[in-house]
Write a protein that holds these residues in place. Sequence first.
Motif, PDB file in Angstrom:
ATOM      1  N   PRO A 147       0.837  -1.204   0.000  1.00  0.00           N
ATOM      2  CA  PRO A 147       0.000   0.000   0.000  1.00  0.00           C
ATOM      3  C   PRO A 147       0.872   1.254   0.000  1.00  0.00           C
ATOM      4  O   PRO A 147       2.016   1.233   0.458  1.00  0.00           O
ATOM      5  CB  PRO A 147      -0.800  -0.126   1.301  1.00  0.00           C
ATOM      6  N   ASP A 148       0.322   2.329  -0.507  1.00  0.00           N
ATOM      7  CA  ASP A 148       1.088   3.577  -0.615  1.00  0.00           C
ATOM      8  C   ASP A 148       1.693   3.992   0.713  1.00  0.00           C
ATOM      9  O   ASP A 148       2.849   4.432   0.780  1.00  0.00           O
ATOM     10  CB  ASP A 148       0.192   4.715  -1.133  1.00  0.00           C
ATOM     11  N   VAL A 155      12.688   7.021  -3.808  1.00  0.00           N
ATOM     12  CA  VAL A 155      12.177   7.263  -5.160  1.00  0.00           C
ATOM     13  C   VAL A 155      10.707   7.669  -5.121  1.00  0.00           C
ATOM     14  O   VAL A 155      10.250   8.508  -5.902  1.00  0.00           O
ATOM     15  CB  VAL A 155      12.366   6.009  -6.034  1.00  0.00           C
ATOM     16  N   TRP A 156       9.958   7.085  -4.207  1.00  0.00           N
ATOM     17  CA  TRP A 156       8.523   7.382  -4.075  1.00  0.00           C
ATOM     18  C   TRP A 156       8.298   8.863  -3.774  1.00  0.00           C
ATOM     19  O   TRP A 156       7.427   9.509  -4.355  1.00  0.00           O
ATOM     20  CB  TRP A 156       7.940   6.493  -2.984  1.00  0.00           C
ATOM     21  N   VAL A 157       9.119   9.415  -2.899  1.00  0.00           N
ATOM     22  CA  VAL A 157       8.973  10.829  -2.536  1.00  0.00           C
ATOM     23  C   VAL A 157       9.554  11.733  -3.617  1.00  0.00           C
ATOM     24  O   VAL A 157       8.928  12.708  -4.044  1.00  0.00           O
ATOM     25  CB  VAL A 157       9.654  11.108  -1.184  1.00  0.00           C
ATOM     26  N   SER A 158      10.769  11.403  -4.076  1.00  0.00           N
ATOM     27  CA  SER A 158      11.454  12.283  -5.031  1.00  0.00           C
ATOM     28  C   SER A 158      10.744  12.356  -6.377  1.00  0.00           C
ATOM     29  O   SER A 158      10.919  13.329  -7.122  1.00  0.00           O
ATOM     30  CB  SER A 158      12.899  11.815  -5.233  1.00  0.00           C
ATOM     31  N   GLU A 163       6.334   7.310  -8.921  1.00  0.00           N
ATOM     32  CA  GLU A 163       7.085   6.066  -9.114  1.00  0.00           C
ATOM     33  C   GLU A 163       7.155   5.335  -7.778  1.00  0.00           C
ATOM     34  O   GLU A 163       7.667   5.865  -6.802  1.00  0.00           O
ATOM     35  CB  GLU A 163       8.491   6.358  -9.627  1.00  0.00           C
ATOM     36  N   ARG A 164       6.670   4.105  -7.762  1.00  0.00           N
ATOM     37  CA  ARG A 164       6.523   3.395  -6.499  1.00  0.00           C
ATOM     38  C   ARG A 164       7.848   2.886  -5.935  1.00  0.00           C
ATOM     39  O   ARG A 164       7.938   2.508  -4.779  1.00  0.00           O
ATOM     40  CB  ARG A 164       5.546   2.227  -6.663  1.00  0.00           C
ATOM     41  N   GLY A 165       8.879   2.902  -6.756  1.00  0.00           N
ATOM     42  CA  GLY A 165      10.188   2.538  -6.247  1.00  0.00           C
ATOM     43  C   GLY A 165      10.399   1.040  -6.142  1.00  0.00           C
ATOM     44  O   GLY A 165       9.704   0.239  -6.755  1.00  0.00           O
ATOM     45  N   ARG A 166      11.349   0.666  -5.283  1.00  0.00           N
ATOM     46  CA  ARG A 166      11.865  -0.704  -5.270  1.00  0.00           C
ATOM     47  C   ARG A 166      11.457  -1.505  -4.040  1.00  0.00           C
ATOM     48  O   ARG A 166      11.957  -2.610  -3.825  1.00  0.00           O
ATOM     49  CB  ARG A 166      13.393  -0.644  -5.360  1.00  0.00           C
ATOM     50  N   ASP A 167      10.543  -0.958  -3.246  1.00  0.00           N
ATOM     51  CA  ASP A 167      10.183  -1.639  -2.000  1.00  0.00           C
ATOM     52  C   ASP A 167       9.568  -3.015  -2.215  1.00  0.00           C
ATOM     53  O   ASP A 167       9.684  -3.891  -1.354  1.00  0.00           O
ATOM     54  CB  ASP A 167       9.206  -0.773  -1.192  1.00  0.00           C
ATOM     55  N   GLY A 168       8.928  -3.234  -3.349  1.00  0.00           N
ATOM     56  CA  GLY A 168       8.257  -4.517  -3.601  1.00  0.00           C
ATOM     57  C   GLY A 168       9.188  -5.705  -3.570  1.00  0.00           C
ATOM     58  O   GLY A 168       8.762  -6.834  -3.270  1.00  0.00           O
ATOM     59  N   CYS A 169      10.479  -5.496  -3.873  1.00  0.00           N
ATOM     60  CA  CYS A 169      11.447  -6.606  -3.867  1.00  0.00           C
ATOM     61  C   CYS A 169      12.322  -6.571  -2.619  1.00  0.00           C
ATOM     62  O   CYS A 169      13.295  -7.327  -2.526  1.00  0.00           O
ATOM     63  CB  CYS A 169      12.304  -6.595  -5.128  1.00  0.00           C
TER      64      CYS A 169
END
Length: 293
Positions: A147-148, A155-158, A163-169
Amino acid sequence: IHRMIRRVMDEYPGTANVGEVWVESNEQFARYVRPDELHLGFNFRLATAPFEVSAIREAIDESLAAALPVGAVPTWTLSNHDVDRETTRYSPDLTGLPDEQREWAAEQALAIGIARARAMALVVLALPGTVFLYNGAELGLPNVDLPDEALVDPVWVSSGYTERGRDGCRVPMPWEGDEPPYGFSENPDTWLPMPEHWGRFTVESQIEDLYSTLSLYRQALELRYARPEFSGDGVLWYGSPEGCLAFCRPGGLICALNTTSAPVPLPHGQILLTSLPLVEGMLAPNSAVWLVP
């Protein structure tokens, strides 16, 4: 700078350094791994290649070509903390599928992604050089759709939250139990939330299962270290059906990959290991096999 670091490291036998070398060309890559610089450099070509034979073969050829001119050790990895996990990357795209079909289709897509990731594990572990395994690959972990409010990647903030960034991995490893945090921590609120459905991916659930992804990795690693057929530099490609590839090592190991949706005949040889059971004596779809003469 790298040469200065290397001179110090050479005073301490047994030490080694590894560079996270994100560059485009083979010539650029070679500059980092010359004999008096980095011992090893991550080569990410396979981590960005789709599950398609021409792309996989090109990535292998280019990775070998990058290391050869300077006598460096070729390196391989299918994932890291910056790219989608291979199980997710290789899963069919469900974009545009109606909501009522999505849950069933997502489970089927995950099964395909896991099968393809298992097959590619045998491909990379059949190659000469050094293989890097990103933690969780040996469990077949997929990315997590977070979730957001859980995202922490800068990356999500910048990107202005586009762009959701790399947290999923980057979700923590599941070790044991049936619910979060799966033995990773005593605190259920881990730095990234762990999914409710990850009980089947834990080390505990896979370690005694002979057909699990963890068992496949353990068997493959044992064979890679023990068998003389894995010796020698380079690979030799030879003919294979459309949608398949096959290569052999100088020591005699044969590796074949089937990316199609139908079984294909096996190369000649004695089977060492398959990523999936054979189908009527043939190599299953989305699977790979090791053979010896």
